[in-house]
Design a protein around this motif. Structure first.
Motif, PDB file in Angstrom:
ATOM      1  N   GLY A  98       0.951  -1.204   0.140  1.00 29.56           N
ATOM      2  CA  GLY A  98       0.003   0.090   0.000  1.00 29.56           C
ATOM      3  C   GLY A  98       0.768   1.273  -0.003  1.00 29.56           C
ATOM      4  O   GLY A  98       0.237   2.121  -0.333  1.00 29.56           O
ATOM      5  N   PHE A  99       2.022   1.213   0.471  1.00 32.80           N
ATOM      6  CA  PHE A  99       3.080   2.451   0.282  1.00 32.80           C
ATOM      7  C   PHE A  99       4.291   2.245  -0.586  1.00 32.80           C
ATOM      8  O   PHE A  99       4.814   1.287  -0.496  1.00 32.80           O
ATOM      9  N   ASP A 100       4.664   3.416  -0.917  1.00 27.05           N
ATOM     10  CA  ASP A 100       6.030   3.161  -1.821  1.00 27.05           C
ATOM     11  C   ASP A 100       7.100   3.426  -0.621  1.00 27.05           C
ATOM     12  O   ASP A 100       7.128   3.922   0.498  1.00 27.05           O
ATOM     13  N   LYS A 101       8.480   3.648  -1.180  1.00 25.86           N
ATOM     14  CA  LYS A 101       9.540   3.924  -0.332  1.00 25.86           C
ATOM     15  C   LYS A 101       9.592   5.153   0.589  1.00 25.86           C
ATOM     16  O   LYS A 101      10.274   5.085   1.399  1.00 25.86           O
ATOM     17  N   ASP A 102       8.991   6.080  -0.056  1.00 23.82           N
ATOM     18  CA  ASP A 102       8.849   7.275   0.542  1.00 23.82           C
ATOM     19  C   ASP A 102       7.324   7.727   1.567  1.00 23.82           C
ATOM     20  O   ASP A 102       7.225   8.446   2.001  1.00 23.82           O
ATOM     21  N   LEU A 103       6.975   6.335   1.850  1.00 19.52           N
ATOM     22  CA  LEU A 103       5.831   6.147   2.674  1.00 19.52           C
ATOM     23  C   LEU A 103       4.575   6.974   2.098  1.00 19.52           C
ATOM     24  O   LEU A 103       3.916   7.467   2.856  1.00 19.52           O
ATOM     25  N   GLN A 104       4.841   6.971   0.882  1.00 23.32           N
ATOM     26  CA  GLN A 104       3.517   7.799   0.195  1.00 23.32           C
ATOM     27  C   GLN A 104       2.403   6.477  -0.094  1.00 23.32           C
ATOM     28  O   GLN A 104       2.833   5.560  -0.670  1.00 23.32           O
ATOM     29  N   ARG A 105       0.977   6.930   0.446  1.00 24.36           N
ATOM     30  CA  ARG A 105       0.132   5.823   0.204  1.00 24.36           C
ATOM     31  C   ARG A 105      -0.228   5.977  -1.339  1.00 24.36           C
ATOM     32  O   ARG A 105      -0.217   6.874  -1.892  1.00 24.36           O
ATOM     33  N   LYS A 106      -0.380   4.572  -1.861  1.00 21.99           N
ATOM     34  CA  LYS A 106      -0.633   4.561  -3.408  1.00 21.99           C
ATOM     35  C   LYS A 106      -2.105   4.469  -3.693  1.00 21.99           C
ATOM     36  O   LYS A 106      -2.845   4.160  -2.671  1.00 21.99           O
ATOM     37  N   GLN A 107      -2.626   5.185  -4.874  1.00 21.99           N
ATOM     38  CA  GLN A 107      -3.934   5.263  -5.404  1.00 21.99           C
ATOM     39  C   GLN A 107      -4.350   3.881  -5.445  1.00 21.99           C
ATOM     40  O   GLN A 107      -3.754   3.088  -6.044  1.00 21.99           O
ATOM     41  N   VAL A 108      -5.553   3.582  -5.109  1.00 24.78           N
ATOM     42  CA  VAL A 108      -6.284   2.102  -5.219  1.00 24.78           C
ATOM     43  C   VAL A 108      -7.766   2.137  -6.006  1.00 24.78           C
ATOM     44  O   VAL A 108      -8.087   3.459  -6.142  1.00 24.78           O
TER      45      VAL A 108
END
Length: 200
Positions: free
Chosen positions: A88-98
């Motif tokens: 659910g999150f990338d390496k920058d701790l950004q939540r991805k759109q679902v």
């Protein structure tokens, strides 16, 4: 009426039907047990999905995987003696759109036993989207007991067939607080480099 005259055309029709089926592309015959590989920076985890028991969850997971959604995401929640969660999150701790959430299939009879993969969700039973977790122990408390807020449980849709040692390595990662997470996030990133299909 001469029955022998009817046998020829009927037999020819049957043969042509069989040949037409044989020429269909292999993708027309999907397996009840697709196999995928989660490639991480700690090693690979191979998983057999259960399309028969969890068709909606498997379809949903494969759609995210085929769109490269999981590439570069992390295992952001790791609790030793419980499970590892990611997607659910990338390496920058950004939540991805679902995409839209799916229906909970936890009543399918599959249990949250060690080595199984299940859909993560919020307290709302039918809120699962892209996030998933792999059970590292038998988590009976996560199983379906009834169609109520407390009883819905978490939908299992597959099991690890190879790489459980990698799951255990990830489970033993040092965790702490980072970004929006007050606990349980690995101090060093555990990265999902890609999710690839082995067999569909």
């Amino acid at each position: 009426m001469n029955m022998d005259k009817l046998k020829g055309p009927k037999m020819l029709t049957r043969i042509l039907m069989i040949l037409s089926l044989l020429t269909l592309p292999l993708t027309a015959f999907s397996s009840d047990s697709p196999q995928i590989r989660i490639v991480t920076n700690k090693g690979n985890i191979e998983i057999e999905l259960n399309r028969q028991k969890a068709p909606e969850s498997v379809k949903n997971f494969l759609q995210y995987a085929k769109s490269d959604y999981y590439n570069g995401t992390i295992f952001h929640r790791i609790i030793k003696g419980f499970m590892i969660q990611g997607g659910g999150f990338d390496k920058d701790l950004q939540r991805k759109q679902v995409k839209s959430p799916i229906q909970n299939e936890a009543f399918n009879g599959l249990k949250n036993d060690r080595g199984t993969i299940a859909m993560a969700r919020t307290n709302e039973p039918h809120s699962a989207t892209a996030q998933f977790f792999i059970n590292t122990v038998n988590n009976n408390s996560l199983n379906h007991t009834g169609k109520s807020m407390r009883g819905w449980g978490y939908a299992v849709f597959g099991k690890v067939t190879k790489g459980m040692d990698i799951v255990d390595t990830i489970e033993n990662s040092k965790t702490g607080a980072r970004g929006m997470f007050s606990r349980d996030i690995p101090v060093s990133d555990v990265i999902i480099e890609k999710v690839e299909t082995i067999k569909e």
